[in-house]
Structures are given as structure tokens and as C-alpha cells.
Design an enzyme around this catalytic site. Sequence first.
Site, PDB file in Angstrom:
ATOM      1  N   SER A 316      -6.168  37.284   8.366  1.00  0.00           N
ATOM      2  CA  SER A 316      -6.882  37.192   7.091  1.00  0.00           C
ATOM      3  C   SER A 316      -6.937  35.807   6.470  1.00  0.00           C
ATOM      4  O   SER A 316      -7.724  35.588   5.547  1.00  0.00           O
ATOM      5  CB  SER A 316      -6.270  38.169   6.089  1.00  0.00           C
ATOM      6  OG  SER A 316      -6.524  39.498   6.486  1.00  0.00           O
ATOM      7  N   THR A 317      -6.121  34.860   6.906  1.00  0.00           N
ATOM      8  CA  THR A 317      -6.276  33.497   6.391  1.00  0.00           C
ATOM      9  C   THR A 317      -7.670  32.965   6.706  1.00  0.00           C
ATOM     10  O   THR A 317      -8.197  32.115   5.988  1.00  0.00           O
ATOM     11  CB  THR A 317      -5.222  32.554   7.002  1.00  0.00           C
ATOM     12  OG1 THR A 317      -5.156  32.772   8.412  1.00  0.00           O
ATOM     13  CG2 THR A 317      -3.859  32.772   6.391  1.00  0.00           C
TER      14      THR A 317
END
Length: 624
Positions: A316-317
Site C-alpha cells: 500500500s505504500t
Amino acid sequence: MRSTRASYQITSKKASQEPSFEGRLLLVTVLFSLLAVIILGRLFQLQVVEGKTYKILASDQHEVQAQLVPRRGTLYVQDRFDQTLHPVAKDRDAWQVFMLKREMKEDQATSSAVALGPVLDIPPEELLAKFLSPTTTYAVLAREVDANKSDEIKALKIPGIGVTKVLARFYPEQGLGGQVFGFVGQDDAGKRQGKYGIEGEMDAQLSGTYGSLSIEKDARGRRLSIGTTDLSYAVDGSDIVLTLDRTIQYEACQHAADAVARYQADSASITVMDPKTGEIWAMCSAPDYDPANYRMIDDIGVLNNPATFVQFEPGSTFKAFTLAAGIDAEKINPNTTYVDTGEEKIDDFTIRNSDKLAHGTQTMSQVLEESLNTGTIFVQRLLGKDLFKDYMEKFGFGKRTGIEVAAEASGDLRPLEKKGQIYAATASFGQGISVTPIQMLSAFGALANNGLLMQPHLVKEIIHPDGTVIKTPIQELRQVISSRSSRLIGGMLVGVVEKGHGKHAGVPGYYVAGKTGTAQIPDTKNGGYLTDGTIGNFAGYAPVENPRFVMYVKIVKPRTVQYAESSAAPVFGEMASFLLSYLQVPPERPYTKKPELPPLPVVTSTTATKEADPTASSTENGTH
């Protein structure tokens, strides 16, 4: 009377044919003069033309080495405030212990091994095997011993055992990042060669040039007195000043090692960069190794620098880049809404949010704060596959950064070239594609630096032996997104830290921008993803209005917590707090108390455990 006159005439004729005294004297003088010229010429050749060569031939082995073997350049790091240079890799004198079989006495082999073994910390039976080997005539018993041991060995006076000076690589700052420095070994010709890290990538500059000594000999191997001798002197290597800040590097190494212990993780890495210049201030991973004792490592994989070599799915970064691209392409703004149904069906696949919930109408800011997979898919669809891929390539993914560390991986965006919408959809939230930590750091640096991507670099300047200094230029690569887009995505990332999953990355008194990511690990044997481990990572920068640093934290397979908000985010927050203090950045707002972390569970085995988290759970597609 006639006969007498004839005799007189004959005698007078012979006398006139003999050289006079003056002639003989002139001849002798010329001969001696020529001989003197020859002798003087030869003396001039020996003493002037070849004088240095004969001095080397008459010297001991160490002086020969000093002329023919270059001294390797020194690696330096610097403290920010005192500006003093500190060597982290340099040459020093050491002693090499060797065996000459022809000088050894066979009946003394056992006693020699027993006497020498304790001094060299080598089992006597191992030495005895070398002494008695019928195929070994010469062997190096120990490559680098100190002066005390050298004197001790000399005092033993063992026939056939010799000691000679050599140059050895010394790493005075132990625990400061062996994987970024690399080490010095030997090539196939026996010459010193840098391997891995800075030592490997910058070997040509550090190693210098070897000298040579060529002597013409006769058939018996004796030097010809009238033969030619060619000598070329060694040229020492250049010194290199690194961009690493000694204090920041130390703190990064300490925090990485502490993270491995705290979360019982496989590994951890921390990289810190100045977003305005691309200078790397810290790059350290754990576990690490001591480059002075690289021969003692058990796993050769530890030699590679995880920050540059290991590629992985970021999770998700990566969502920060998808939304930044959507904003820059004017497809969305922070307040754009969509309806989150909790899942998306694409190409016979079902993709769900990590919490398996439907959140209804959500803004793009909430997509980042709640880390919604469906939201990034929504943005990627608006961009289209080609434009999305183009932005990711502009951020630097899919190719090496060119940082001065051997070796570096390129990551992989090739899935975006495949047919079908599923590949771009999963890539939008960091699955199916792979990146490296240095790529993530560099790309987040662009978000922090008004959308401008800088060339990351570890070499600040090169100091040549003649004193000339070559500084590494600050290099702007390209404008990835606009300055306006950078400010908007920065505000959204502050929301992640203030209201989302990044709360533990915050620093009281400052606005910190960042994004969490709990990435799944592909199962290379069976397909799909592993069920017993994840990668927790966090990327961010601070202060958001005028970023002084950008940082990336990665923790592989933490076993005492499950999600990045409880592993990578707290480590980021601790390092960020130190950095803001060390860089003397004044607070931006009144102090607010940071939320406390829950106590870590007691884990008595290495089996992976997952903490209960009511807000998130892993799925076959989801990242958090």
C-alpha cells in the site's frame, strides 16, 4: 763497402716503420679515454637511469611492495556539524604468514605445527596436513596478522615459515553498514579487488594502478648485467568522501538492528535521503556483516545490500504514487468521491479491501487514510493502463537508479505490459509489480521535492592522489508531477499520519507525511502468496511544507505484530524524531501527545503470530 751501405739502408727502413713514442702514447690515451667513457656511461645508467630500480632490487619485500602495489583509497563519512572526515575503510600494514616447503625439515613438521598453531589460532593438525602435502611447495597460512603475532612467529625461528608485510583493509567503524561499504578480496590474478557495496562499484577509482618490474635474465635465471630493466611505479587509489552522515548512519543501523530484535523479524532496512539534493544520509540493514571478516559469513546472501539489491512487492505504500498520478493528470482531486462497495471483479478475479468492508462514499483523501484497494483501482481506471504505466516509469520504477552500490536490481513493471486489466488494477495498490527500497525512497523524494525527481547518490566527492577534487554534481532527473500536485498529495499523506494507519509515524509538534504498507510475499514455489509472513514498510518525509528528509523503512516478516502501522511506522516515527532534533528543525505547531503503542505479545517460538486487529485482516488480494 757496398755491403755495409746496403745493410745500413735496410735498418733505416725498418726503423721508420715503427710508431714513435708519441704515437704510442696517444693510442693508449685514446683507449683509456674510451674505456673511461664506457665506465662512466655504465655508472650513469646504473646510478641515475636505473638507480631507483636497483634500490628496489636491494630493498626488502615491503619496500618492493610499496613501489609496485598501490595503496587503496580511503572511504570517509562526515559529521554534519563538525565537518570532520572519519575513515570507514582504509589500508594499513599487516603481516602475511607463508610456508616454503623446500626450506622445511620433514622431521620437524609435527613440532612446527604444534608450536605455530596456537599463535595463528589454527588447529595443529590442519597445519601439519599442509606441511606434509606432497603437492604443496608454497602456501599462505594466514593472510593478515598483527605486529605482535608477527614478532611472535619470527621468534619461533621455524625453518620454512616466513612473514612478509602486506596491505590489509581496515574498517574502523564496526557496525556502521558493511553492506553499503562492501569489502576487498582478490581477483583471479591475486590482485586486490573491491567486491559488493561501494568497494565494488567504485573499485576502479579506489584501487589505483599496479606497478611492474621487468628484468632480463639468462637461461639460468640470473639477471644479465647488460640486460634491460623496465620499472613502472604504482599509482595510489583515490579517496572517496561519502554522502553518509556518520551520526545519522549510526542511528539508522541501531534502529534497524533493534527492529529485528523487537519484532523478531527476518530483516530490517532504513534509508534516509535529502530530497532536494539526492544525497543519501543513511543506508543500513540488519542483519549485516563485518567487511573485515567477510570470510566468516555463513550465508553469502548477506553480502548484498537489501536497500538496492532486493526487489519485492511494496503493497500500500505504492498507493501514494497512483493518487499522485491521478491528481497530476487532473483526473481527481483530494475531494473527488467514489462509492466503495468493498470489492472489484476484474478478469474473473475478485479484489477486496484489506478490511473486507464496504465503506460507501469515500473521498480520495480517505482512500489513502483507510488504504482502500478499490479506491486506487478507481483512480487507475481513470488514468488508463498506458498513462498509469508512464507515470510509474517517470517515478523511476522498473529501472536501476544508478546509485554507486554493487549490485542493484531494477525492479519489475513488466506485468503492466500484459493483456488484461487485472495487472494494472493490482499494481495500483502495489501488488504484482516489484520495486527496491532505493526506488521507493527516490520516488517519495520526488513527492517531497515539488514533484522533481533527483539522482540519488552516495559519493560526495573523489579526491585524487595529486590533490584534485571531483565533486558529484547535484542532478535533476525530471519533473514527474507538478509542484501543485506535490503539495496536494503531501497534504493527503499528512492525513494518513494524523487520521489513518500512520499515527505511530508522527512526531509531536510537526506535520509528517507518509504512507504505510503491509505487503504480501509471493510464494515462488506454489504460487499465490505466503500465509506466514508479510513485509511492513513505511515511506514519508517531514516537515511537509519544507521537507528536510525523506525516509523509507522496511521490515521483513515481523512475528510479534502483523501490520506496518505497528512495526515500520513506529520505527519511522522514532527515527524521524531523532532527525528533526539532529537537524535542529523548529516545531511547526503546539506539542500534541503521540498515541502509545500497545505492548508487544510475548512470543516463545519463531512461529509467526498475528495480532488481533479489528480494523484490518489479510486477504488473497489485499494489502494494508
